[in-house]
Design an enzyme around this catalytic site. Structure first.
Site, mmCIF file in Angstrom:
data_model
loop_
_atom_site.group_PDB
_atom_site.id
_atom_site.type_symbol
_atom_site.label_atom_id
_atom_site.label_comp_id
_atom_site.label_asym_id
_atom_site.label_seq_id
_atom_site.Cartn_x
_atom_site.Cartn_y
_atom_site.Cartn_z
ATOM 1 N N HIS A 105 1.199 -1.052 0.423
ATOM 2 C CA HIS A 105 -0.217 -0.232 0.015
ATOM 3 C C HIS A 105 1.187 1.087 0.119
ATOM 4 O O HIS A 105 0.228 2.215 0.239
ATOM 5 C CB HIS A 105 -0.867 -0.454 1.137
ATOM 6 C CG HIS A 105 -2.484 -0.995 1.282
ATOM 7 N ND1 HIS A 105 -2.977 -1.690 0.146
ATOM 8 C CD2 HIS A 105 -2.710 -1.839 2.518
ATOM 9 C CE1 HIS A 105 -3.300 -2.699 0.386
ATOM 10 N NE2 HIS A 105 -3.682 -2.240 1.460
ATOM 11 N N HIS A 179 -10.183 1.449 1.099
ATOM 12 C CA HIS A 179 -9.857 0.357 1.951
ATOM 13 C C HIS A 179 -11.014 0.068 2.701
ATOM 14 O O HIS A 179 -10.594 -0.187 4.167
ATOM 15 C CB HIS A 179 -8.269 0.466 2.446
ATOM 16 C CG HIS A 179 -8.054 -0.869 2.596
ATOM 17 N ND1 HIS A 179 -8.114 -1.688 3.483
ATOM 18 C CD2 HIS A 179 -6.811 -1.395 1.709
ATOM 19 C CE1 HIS A 179 -7.637 -3.516 3.069
ATOM 20 N NE2 HIS A 179 -6.707 -2.752 2.258
ATOM 21 N N GLU A 316 -11.263 -3.799 -3.418
ATOM 22 C CA GLU A 316 -11.074 -3.267 -3.088
ATOM 23 C C GLU A 316 -10.162 -3.312 -4.783
ATOM 24 O O GLU A 316 -9.533 -3.506 -5.599
ATOM 25 C CB GLU A 316 -9.045 -3.042 -2.710
ATOM 26 C CG GLU A 316 -8.761 -3.210 -0.599
ATOM 27 C CD GLU A 316 -7.791 -4.180 -0.339
ATOM 28 O OE1 GLU A 316 -7.017 -3.796 -1.013
ATOM 29 O OE2 GLU A 316 -8.188 -4.795 0.171
HETATM 30 C C1 GAL Z 1 -5.124 -5.774 2.429
HETATM 31 C C2 GAL Z 1 -4.243 -6.696 2.372
HETATM 32 C C3 GAL Z 1 -4.244 -7.816 3.798
HETATM 33 C C4 GAL Z 1 -3.745 -6.269 4.328
HETATM 34 C C5 GAL Z 1 -4.566 -5.651 4.386
HETATM 35 C C6 GAL Z 1 -4.697 -4.418 5.513
HETATM 36 O O1 GAL Z 1 -5.371 -5.164 1.173
HETATM 37 O O2 GAL Z 1 -4.315 -7.342 1.047
HETATM 38 O O3 GAL Z 1 -3.046 -8.157 3.129
HETATM 39 O O4 GAL Z 1 -2.325 -6.683 4.441
HETATM 40 O O5 GAL Z 1 -4.910 -4.616 3.380
HETATM 41 O O6 GAL Z 1 -4.380 -4.566 6.709
#
Ligand code: GAL
Length: 355
Positions: A105, A179, A316
């Site tokens: 991210h 998210h 997402e």
């Molecule tokens: C998601 C990701 C997960 C985790 C989450 C944040 O987008 O795919 O593995 O990291 O974000 O906690």
């Protein structure tokens, strides 16, 4: 209508503002200028009240000290880049590494942790705000200065339209998403395992045990990723498929069959017995990372809620994970001087109740 108020303060004293967008159907969405976080999403219910369908926190500090990106805008690159390494336009880059050996991210100081500049665009029938952020050349290791803009609009059709714009002065990568974790029975109502999901995707991108794609776009047929018809989430979560074991649940990118922003790509439906809220998703991005909050355990949420594993689902919309290292995936490259645009809409359908 838009109500603006102070939500809290950043550690350096910067004020965090909260914008509450409300339409004539009594749907309200609260958005922070911190990370563009969607903090509350209130839908009228049959108990003369409103159900809050997204997970969130009560304070700025809760958001800054958590690693789950609740409700946030994610950037520069949503999802993972293997070892944070990529080559672009003849140069090699190393980004910040913030999860194991990989970049997640956008790195440790991603867009979710920044206070964005905010402007109210319309406070009338389709309330709308614009958030802007400047990310300098080299931010978290990514090339080029990048100017980003996100417009949130709550429409009279109960859709939240999220439009993403960006330009860079040097060829770079850009892969934004939101998210939000949805729970249509209410953020504090426990597991979503009995909710149902449909995603119009015939392929998914299998990963290694660290959630980095192995490069394949595999057929979903006879796998827990076949969600082409409405499927109860527990069916996928309870599978002993190796991919589900890797992520301790769903944490995978599905390759959308069509993504023209007009056609629905996904549906999320509430528990059968309380089945009067549905979410429909539209996008022009090629993938959806489906994540079922697999690692949540006693997370202190809004109003004293305690969030557990599988208490929410993220849809997402994005390019696939690790695209710069996967030549057969759709590219997330943003050429210098070109305008990036993408749009995702979340439409909530519910029975209208009079108050
Ligand atoms: C998601 C990701 C997960 C985790 C989450 C944040 O987008 O795919 O593995 O990291 O974000 O906690």
């Amino acid at each position: 209508m838009i109500d603006q108020s102070t939500f809290g303060k950043m550690p350096d004293g910067t004020i965090v503002e909260q914008f509450c967008l409300t339409n004539s159907h009594n749907v309200s969405i609260e958005i922070l200028n911190l990370g563009g976080i969607i903090r509350r999403w209130l839908i009228p219910n049959n108990k003369n009240a409103r159900t809050d369908i997204v997970l969130g926190f009560d304070t700025v500090n809760d958001y800054l000290s958590d690693d789950s990106y609740l409700g946030a805008l994610v950037g520069r690159y949503a999802n993972r880049i293997g070892q944070g390494k990529f080559s672009l336009a003849g140069s090699d880059y190393q980004t910040d590494i913030n999860l194991g050996d990989n970049c997640l991210h956008g790195g440790s100081h991603g867009f979710n942790s920044k206070v964005w500049q905010s402007t109210v665009l319309s406070s009338d029938d389709n309330p709308s705000i614009m958030l802007q952020l400047f990310s300098p050349d080299g931010d978290q290791g990514f090339p080029g200065a990048l100017s980003v803009k996100v417009i949130y609009t709550l429409t009279e059709h109960n859709r939240l339209k999220i439009e993403y714009f960006a330009t860079a002065d040097h060829t770079t990568l850009y892969n934004p998403t939101n998210h939000s974790y949805f729970n249509l029975s209410g953020h504090d109502s426990g597991s979503v395992k009995t909710h149902q999901i449909q995603i119009l995707a015939s392929h998914f991108t299998p990963t290694d045990e660290h959630a980095i794609p192995i490069g394949e776009m595999a057929d979903v047929d006879k796998t827990p990723f076949d969600l082409r018809s409405l499927t109860t989430i527990s069916q996928s979560l309870d599978s002993d498929h190796q991919q589900i074991e890797y992520g301790k649940g769903l944490d995978h990118n599905l390759c959308l069959d069509a993504y023209d922003s007009q056609s629905k790509v996904a549906t999320f439906a509430g528990k059968a017995e309380a089945d009067d809220i549905n979410l429909k998703i539209y996008t022009n991005m090629p993938g959806i990372q489906l994540f079922t909050a697999n690692h949540f355990a006693n997370k202190k949420g809004k109003n004293g809620a305690s969030y557990q594993a599988h208490q929410g689902v993220c849809f997402e919309t994005q390019f696939y994970p690790d695209t710069p290292n996967q030549p057969n995936f759709p590219s997330a490259t943003l050429r210098a001087g070109k305008e990036f645009y993408s749009v995702t809409e979340y439409e909530v359908l519910f029975k209208e109740h009079s108050f």
